[in-house]
Enzyme design. Sequence first.
Site, PDB file in Angstrom:
ATOM      1  N   ASP A 117      -5.349  -0.225  -3.465  1.00  0.00           N
ATOM      2  CA  ASP A 117      -6.579  -0.213  -4.267  1.00  0.00           C
ATOM      3  C   ASP A 117      -7.766  -0.052  -3.321  1.00  0.00           C
ATOM      4  OD1 ASP A 117      -8.437  -0.374  -6.256  1.00  0.00           O
ATOM      5  OD2 ASP A 117      -7.991  -2.436  -6.841  1.00  0.00           O
ATOM      6  N   PHE A 148      -8.431   7.439   4.984  1.00  0.00           N
ATOM      7  CA  PHE A 148      -9.483   6.548   4.469  1.00  0.00           C
ATOM      8  C   PHE A 148     -10.322   7.211   3.370  1.00  0.00           C
ATOM      9  CE2 PHE A 148      -9.943   3.963   8.711  1.00  0.00           C
ATOM     10  CZ  PHE A 148      -8.721   3.368   8.479  1.00  0.00           C
ATOM     11  N   ASN A 173     -10.627  -4.821   3.530  1.00  0.00           N
ATOM     12  CA  ASN A 173     -10.207  -4.114   4.732  1.00  0.00           C
ATOM     13  C   ASN A 173     -11.246  -3.046   5.064  1.00  0.00           C
ATOM     14  OD1 ASN A 173      -8.804  -1.924   6.246  1.00  0.00           O
ATOM     15  ND2 ASN A 173      -7.005  -3.235   6.007  1.00  0.00           N
ATOM     16  N   SER A 186      -4.815   2.700  11.639  1.00  0.00           N
ATOM     17  CA  SER A 186      -4.381   3.835  10.830  1.00  0.00           C
ATOM     18  C   SER A 186      -4.142   5.028  11.748  1.00  0.00           C
ATOM     19  CB  SER A 186      -5.437   4.197   9.786  1.00  0.00           C
ATOM     20  OG  SER A 186      -5.118   5.446   9.193  1.00  0.00           O
ATOM     21  N   LYS A 245      -5.833  -5.700  12.003  1.00  0.00           N
ATOM     22  CA  LYS A 245      -4.598  -5.023  11.588  1.00  0.00           C
ATOM     23  C   LYS A 245      -4.162  -4.065  12.686  1.00  0.00           C
ATOM     24  CE  LYS A 245      -2.342  -2.777   7.673  1.00  0.00           C
ATOM     25  NZ  LYS A 245      -2.467  -2.435   6.237  1.00  0.00           N
ATOM     26  N   THR A 248       1.283   1.496   9.187  1.00  0.00           N
ATOM     27  CA  THR A 248       2.360   2.493   9.110  1.00  0.00           C
ATOM     28  C   THR A 248       2.750   2.960  10.513  1.00  0.00           C
ATOM     29  OG1 THR A 248       0.716   4.250   8.851  1.00  0.00           O
ATOM     30  CG2 THR A 248       1.634   3.308   6.836  1.00  0.00           C
ATOM     31  N   GLY A 307       7.243   1.786   3.818  1.00  0.00           N
ATOM     32  CA  GLY A 307       8.404   1.541   2.974  1.00  0.00           C
ATOM     33  C   GLY A 307       9.588   1.015   3.769  1.00  0.00           C
ATOM     34  N   GLY A 322       7.707  -2.583   5.131  1.00  0.00           N
ATOM     35  CA  GLY A 322       9.138  -2.505   4.878  1.00  0.00           C
ATOM     36  C   GLY A 322       9.739  -3.631   4.073  1.00  0.00           C
ATOM     37  N   TYR A 366       3.475  -3.110  -0.643  1.00  0.00           N
ATOM     38  CA  TYR A 366       2.903  -2.013  -1.421  1.00  0.00           C
ATOM     39  C   TYR A 366       3.975  -0.963  -1.722  1.00  0.00           C
ATOM     40  CZ  TYR A 366       0.135   2.198  -2.462  1.00  0.00           C
ATOM     41  OH  TYR A 366      -0.353   3.348  -3.017  1.00  0.00           O
TER      42      TYR A 366
END
EC number: 1.3.5.2
Length: 335
Positions: free
Chosen positions: A61, A111, A135, A171, A213, A243, A264, A293, A314
Site C-alpha cells: 500500500d 518507488f 516507509n 530497494s 530496512k 527483495t 516471495g 519469504g 506481502y
Amino acid sequence: MYSLIRKCLFLMDAETAHNFSIQALKLAGKLPINVLPMPLNPVEVMGLQFKNPIGLAAGADKNGEAIDGFGKLGFGFIEVGTVTPVAQDGNPKPRQFRILEAEGIINRNGFNNLGVDVLVENVKKAKYDGIIGINIGKNAVTPIERALDDYQICLRKVYEHADYITVNISSPNTKNLRTLQYGEALDDLLRSLKSEQESLSQKFNRYKPLVLKIAPDLTDEEIASVADGLVRHKIDGVIAGNTTLSRDPVVGLKNAEHQGGLSGNPLNTLSTRLISTLAKELNGALPIIGSGGIHSVASGQEKIDAGASLLQVYSAMIYQGPALIQNLAKHIQVR
C-alpha cells in the site's frame, strides 16, 4: 473462496491485479464489519504495543489508500510506502512479474507513489487502530549525494502521523540507492536522521522509533558493518530484509530472467540467513523485523527463532490469501 478470487486476479497482469486489489480493499475498509477477526497475540517491541506480531510489508500500500481494508484482514501492524518527497511514476511498465512455480514475484517498480503529502492525508483519515509504520525513500531524480535531503523532508512530514518510520536504503530498483548501506555514506545518513528524530521528538513531545530496512544480499562482513552503525547511532530497529537480486532459487523458471527484486518463497532461506547473522552481530541491542519469504507458520517461526521479534508479509498473501495472516497471527510464538 480465495482460490476463486486468485484465479480471477491471475487472469490479469501482476500490476493490474495489484491495483484492483488495492481498490477492493479500499472499499472493504469502508464497510462497518470486519472481513476477518483481529487475532490477539500481543507483543511489545520498540516501546510499541502490537496486537499481534504479523505486519504488512511496505510496497503493498504505497500511498496508504487501503489501510483500513488491510487492517480488516487481521494485521497487527501495517507499513505503508515507500513514499518520496514528490510524486513519481516509477520505472516503465511492465515492471511486475509472477514466478508461479515458486510462488515468487519480481518487481522493478522504482518507488512509484503519489508523494508524501498524499500519503500523510490518507494516514490521517485511516480508522485502523493498530500500529502504522511509514516507509520513506528518495526520488529517482535526486542525486545520491543529496539523498539525505529527501529522507529528511519525508521524516519531518510523516513523523507526527506514524507510529514508527522506516528508512528504505535497500530497494534494488532506484539507481545507486543500495550504496547508502555502506561505510561513510551509511554513517552520515544514520547520524543525520537520528539527530532529526531527536529534534522532532522534542517538537512533538513524543518519541517515534526509527527503523532501517536492509538488503538480503549483504555479505557477512557488510552485515557486521551495518549492525555496528545501527548500534552506534542508536537506531531503534531493523527490517531484514528487502527483495534480492539473486536468481539462484528460480533459475530456469518462467519470468526469472526479468530485472528487479525477487520476493516471495524463493527469498525465504536468504532472509532467514540475514536475520540470523544480524542477530548474532546485534546481540539483542535492537529488535529485528523479519521480512522475506514467509509463507507458512513454520517459515515464520523459523525467522522468530533466528532472532526476529516481528514479521512482515506481502508476496505470500498474493498466492495464499488472507487466511495466511490469520494463521501466522494466531500461531507464531515470539520468544
